[in-house]
Motif scaffolding. Sequence first.
Motif, PDB file in Angstrom:
ATOM      1  N   LEU A 193       3.925   0.524  54.250  1.00 41.58           N
ATOM      2  CA  LEU A 193       4.986  -0.293  53.353  1.00 41.58           C
ATOM      3  C   LEU A 193       5.887   0.058  52.911  1.00 41.58           C
ATOM      4  O   LEU A 193       7.143   0.142  53.401  1.00 41.58           O
ATOM      5  CB  LEU A 193       4.533  -1.825  52.959  1.00 41.58           C
ATOM      6  CG  LEU A 193       5.241  -2.193  53.052  1.00 41.58           C
ATOM      7  CD1 LEU A 193       6.512  -2.767  53.980  1.00 41.58           C
ATOM      8  CD2 LEU A 193       4.852  -4.320  52.316  1.00 41.58           C
ATOM      9  N   ALA A 194       5.587   0.483  51.383  1.00 43.67           N
ATOM     10  CA  ALA A 194       6.572   0.920  50.883  1.00 43.67           C
ATOM     11  C   ALA A 194       7.522   2.054  51.283  1.00 43.67           C
ATOM     12  O   ALA A 194       8.863   2.182  51.175  1.00 43.67           O
ATOM     13  CB  ALA A 194       5.997   1.411  49.682  1.00 43.67           C
ATOM     14  N   SER A 195       6.634   3.276  52.432  1.00 41.06           N
ATOM     15  CA  SER A 195       7.419   4.662  52.558  1.00 41.06           C
ATOM     16  C   SER A 195       8.442   3.835  53.430  1.00 41.06           C
ATOM     17  O   SER A 195       9.327   3.925  53.941  1.00 41.06           O
ATOM     18  CB  SER A 195       6.447   6.054  52.640  1.00 41.06           C
ATOM     19  OG  SER A 195       5.781   5.353  53.648  1.00 41.06           O
ATOM     20  N   ASN A 196       7.799   2.927  54.417  1.00 40.25           N
ATOM     21  CA  ASN A 196       8.819   2.715  56.134  1.00 40.25           C
ATOM     22  C   ASN A 196      10.002   1.769  55.298  1.00 40.25           C
ATOM     23  O   ASN A 196      10.828   2.001  55.893  1.00 40.25           O
ATOM     24  CB  ASN A 196       7.622   1.789  56.739  1.00 40.25           C
ATOM     25  CG  ASN A 196       7.132   2.492  57.297  1.00 40.25           C
ATOM     26  OD1 ASN A 196       7.313   3.220  58.541  1.00 40.25           O
ATOM     27  ND2 ASN A 196       5.739   3.122  57.432  1.00 40.25           N
ATOM     28  N   VAL A 197       9.655   1.109  53.963  1.00 38.05           N
ATOM     29  CA  VAL A 197      10.825   0.579  54.093  1.00 38.05           C
ATOM     30  C   VAL A 197      11.818   1.569  52.828  1.00 38.05           C
ATOM     31  O   VAL A 197      13.287   1.470  53.329  1.00 38.05           O
ATOM     32  CB  VAL A 197      11.011  -0.776  52.611  1.00 38.05           C
ATOM     33  CG1 VAL A 197      12.246  -1.317  52.105  1.00 38.05           C
ATOM     34  CG2 VAL A 197       9.830  -1.719  53.703  1.00 38.05           C
ATOM     35  N   TYR A 243       2.001  -3.030  58.528  1.00 40.51           N
ATOM     36  CA  TYR A 243       1.371  -2.947  56.564  1.00 40.51           C
ATOM     37  C   TYR A 243       0.599  -3.498  55.880  1.00 40.51           C
ATOM     38  O   TYR A 243       0.889  -3.695  55.269  1.00 40.51           O
ATOM     39  CB  TYR A 243       2.217  -1.830  56.432  1.00 40.51           C
ATOM     40  CG  TYR A 243       2.626  -0.625  57.459  1.00 40.51           C
ATOM     41  CD1 TYR A 243       2.208   0.168  58.453  1.00 40.51           C
ATOM     42  CD2 TYR A 243       4.499  -0.874  57.971  1.00 40.51           C
ATOM     43  CE1 TYR A 243       2.271   0.917  59.305  1.00 40.51           C
ATOM     44  CE2 TYR A 243       4.634   0.897  58.486  1.00 40.51           C
ATOM     45  CZ  TYR A 243       3.829   1.668  59.429  1.00 40.51           C
ATOM     46  OH  TYR A 243       4.356   2.021  59.943  1.00 40.51           O
ATOM     47  N   ARG A 244      -0.002  -4.961  56.696  1.00 42.98           N
ATOM     48  CA  ARG A 244      -0.569  -5.330  55.160  1.00 42.98           C
ATOM     49  C   ARG A 244      -1.466  -5.363  55.006  1.00 42.98           C
ATOM     50  O   ARG A 244      -2.868  -4.926  56.029  1.00 42.98           O
ATOM     51  CB  ARG A 244      -0.604  -7.089  56.632  1.00 42.98           C
ATOM     52  CG  ARG A 244      -1.569  -8.496  55.077  1.00 42.98           C
ATOM     53  CD  ARG A 244      -1.374  -9.257  56.026  1.00 42.98           C
ATOM     54  NE  ARG A 244       0.317 -10.136  56.596  1.00 42.98           N
ATOM     55  CZ  ARG A 244      -0.054 -10.148  57.715  1.00 42.98           C
ATOM     56  NH1 ARG A 244      -0.322 -10.055  58.298  1.00 42.98           N
ATOM     57  NH2 ARG A 244       1.547 -11.381  57.486  1.00 42.98           N
ATOM     58  N   GLY A 245      -1.454  -5.166  53.452  1.00 44.31           N
ATOM     59  CA  GLY A 245      -2.650  -4.656  52.722  1.00 44.31           C
ATOM     60  C   GLY A 245      -2.601  -3.115  52.798  1.00 44.31           C
ATOM     61  O   GLY A 245      -3.271  -2.195  52.665  1.00 44.31           O
ATOM     62  N   LYS A 246      -1.311  -2.387  53.194  1.00 47.31           N
ATOM     63  CA  LYS A 246      -0.951  -1.098  53.604  1.00 47.31           C
ATOM     64  C   LYS A 246      -0.187  -0.983  52.615  1.00 47.31           C
ATOM     65  O   LYS A 246       1.069  -0.076  53.121  1.00 47.31           O
ATOM     66  CB  LYS A 246      -1.523  -0.206  54.700  1.00 47.31           C
ATOM     67  CG  LYS A 246      -2.750  -0.477  55.600  1.00 47.31           C
ATOM     68  CD  LYS A 246      -2.782   0.033  56.903  1.00 47.31           C
ATOM     69  CE  LYS A 246      -4.071  -0.607  57.654  1.00 47.31           C
ATOM     70  NZ  LYS A 246      -4.085   0.064  59.041  1.00 47.31           N
ATOM     71  N   GLU A 247       0.007  -0.812  51.314  1.00 41.13           N
ATOM     72  CA  GLU A 247       1.334  -1.292  50.176  1.00 41.13           C
ATOM     73  C   GLU A 247       2.085  -0.005  50.838  1.00 41.13           C
ATOM     74  O   GLU A 247       2.847   0.610  50.219  1.00 41.13           O
ATOM     75  CB  GLU A 247       1.354  -1.716  49.410  1.00 41.13           C
ATOM     76  CG  GLU A 247       0.756  -3.378  49.279  1.00 41.13           C
ATOM     77  CD  GLU A 247      -0.585  -3.798  49.715  1.00 41.13           C
ATOM     78  OE1 GLU A 247      -1.523  -2.813  49.487  1.00 41.13           O
ATOM     79  OE2 GLU A 247      -1.035  -4.860  50.242  1.00 41.13           O
ATOM     80  N   LYS A 248       1.493   1.070  50.591  1.00 33.05           N
ATOM     81  CA  LYS A 248       2.022   3.053  50.658  1.00 33.05           C
ATOM     82  C   LYS A 248       2.598   3.078  51.247  1.00 33.05           C
ATOM     83  O   LYS A 248       3.781   3.679  52.191  1.00 33.05           O
ATOM     84  CB  LYS A 248       0.706   3.586  50.239  1.00 33.05           C
ATOM     85  CG  LYS A 248       0.576   4.801  50.020  1.00 33.05           C
ATOM     86  CD  LYS A 248       0.599   6.365  49.929  1.00 33.05           C
ATOM     87  CE  LYS A 248       0.935   7.668  50.058  1.00 33.05           C
ATOM     88  NZ  LYS A 248      -0.431   8.636  49.186  1.00 33.05           N
TER      89      LYS A 248
END
Length: 617
Positions: free
Chosen positions: A173-177, A166-171
């Motif tokens: 990335l955060a939801s998956n973490v 999800y490089r460049g797709k921070e939203k």
Amino acid sequence: MKAIEAINDFVVKFANVNGSGSASANELFAKAILRMGVPVSPRNIFPSNIQGLPTWYEVRVSEAGWLGRRGGIDMMVAMNPQTWDADVAEIEPGGYLFHDSTRPLPPSKFRPDIHVIGMPLTEICNAVYNDPRQRQLFKNIVYVGALSVLLEIDPQVIEKLFGEQYRGKEKLLASNVQALHLGRDFAREHLKWPLGIRVRRADQVGDRIFIDGNSAAALGCVYGGATVAAWYPITPSSSVAEAFQKYCGKYRVDPATGQNRFAIVQAEDEIASIGMVVGAGWNGARAFTATSGPGVSLMTEFIGLAYFAEIPVTIIDVQRGGPSTGMPTRTQQADLLACAYASHGDTKHVLLLPEDPHECFEHAAAALDLADRLQTPVFVMTDLDIGMNQRLCKPFAWEEGRRYDRGKVMTAQELEAGRDFGRYKDVDGDGIPWRTLPGTHPTKGSYFTRGTTRDPYARYSERGPDYIYNVERLLRKFRTAATLVPQPLLRIASQPTRLGVLYFGSTSPAMAEALVALEEEGIHLDAMRLRAFPFPDSVAQFIAAHDKVFVVEQNRDAQMRNLLVNELEVDPARLVKVLHFDGTPITARFITAAILKQVEAMAPRARPRAAAQELLK
């Protein structure tokens, strides 16, 4: 009840519903273990419809490096009520069942000899997410988080994989973490961990790469010089053409002009696609098509034309279950006879038999060379297990300065110098004639390409002697091919033996493990891995050196055994069938048990170890 205990040596199977978004989460689980330096071998078993039917994802974890299916499940992640009973039945005694416990199940749904781990996944997701689709998708990540605690998988490795995805797709990335840690937090607080099976960092991956066979074959076609691909979508081969297009976009675009140096055509059907490839091959381009068994059935008339008119063609056959529509998303090695003798009349075709993505790369490139060298269709016989599953393999290598083998192509200078040109004339004794490419010379070297009989100078002829000359020359060419194709690989047993085994293709990883297991039972086998048809002389010599030779293959009718009997004229009684054809990849346990049973039958009064010793006398 004793629990299974193993570090870096176990099998986890995920039972999901197709279309639930579980595939990426299950792949994440496998890649995280791989990133910890422990070899994994995942296999996706999925239905042929788009959504709603059961799907499974099996991950073998093996620090020893075994990449074939072992057989048996140590942990089942059961997420599909429809397949619950069958999934639970697969678990080894002492194994583990992980399931969504939001809705209680009666005791009859469990087994007393396994360890049950319940986690209210649906309840957890409903409390955090409002959107129904998010609830479903993130439930998969939540269970990966829980498993990372139970099996001691490093969460930082998983988070790094998220970062890459999800490089460049921070939203995203955060939801998956967040979902990952929802699962981890619950498991740490409410579940007993770690389990008896767990992951420990190792350094057993080395420089190997993780790739599927279809992508590897496509890259092999790029490196092998293919500039034309024509195809029609069919499972499980479509991703060969898709990957070829991706690689061509990277490697076959003129940097100065931005023009494509390739042609990829999605044809209206398989017949059109092979026709385009035959036309491109006749015109001098390196061309290929990718298909599966039903596509080969439709292509046979054009394949016969290419064989008799002697036009280079490469066909990548990613085999699946048949006949007819058969099992589109299951694996088999059941197209051998259809491809070896494709088309009517007397035909014989070259087959290459890769064992893994590394050889898919090598054999795809080699097929393009062989097709030019031999002026004939060449099949690369991969299958769904190799083609659509990611596998650890050696990194690809390409010799700097390697030249393409274009075979016997007569030049304008040679024609101008008066060299005799007979398009179908054997001047070298190897059965391979010389050819010219269209436009080579303004007045010399032309000939009429036809599918009908002709004399050595390509002039139409129905004379019996001319026909016999041509078809016998084609047989000489086929015998020449046996010296050019990839040669079989031999493994000599640790003790002298009168037993042997022949195997090929995707059977190889399980076979390697079975050979070790059989030696532990006192059964020693000399082993030969076939890599091509026609068979080199060494194959007949191997069979002649043994009293009995097992032939292991994944089809009902023992097609490889039939090829061996037909082509080498060996006594069928010397070749013992070991057949697996339920559509799932063959396992080491299946091979071991089947050969043990056969050996016992050869010496019925003896135990397996004693039977082996009796046969070795």
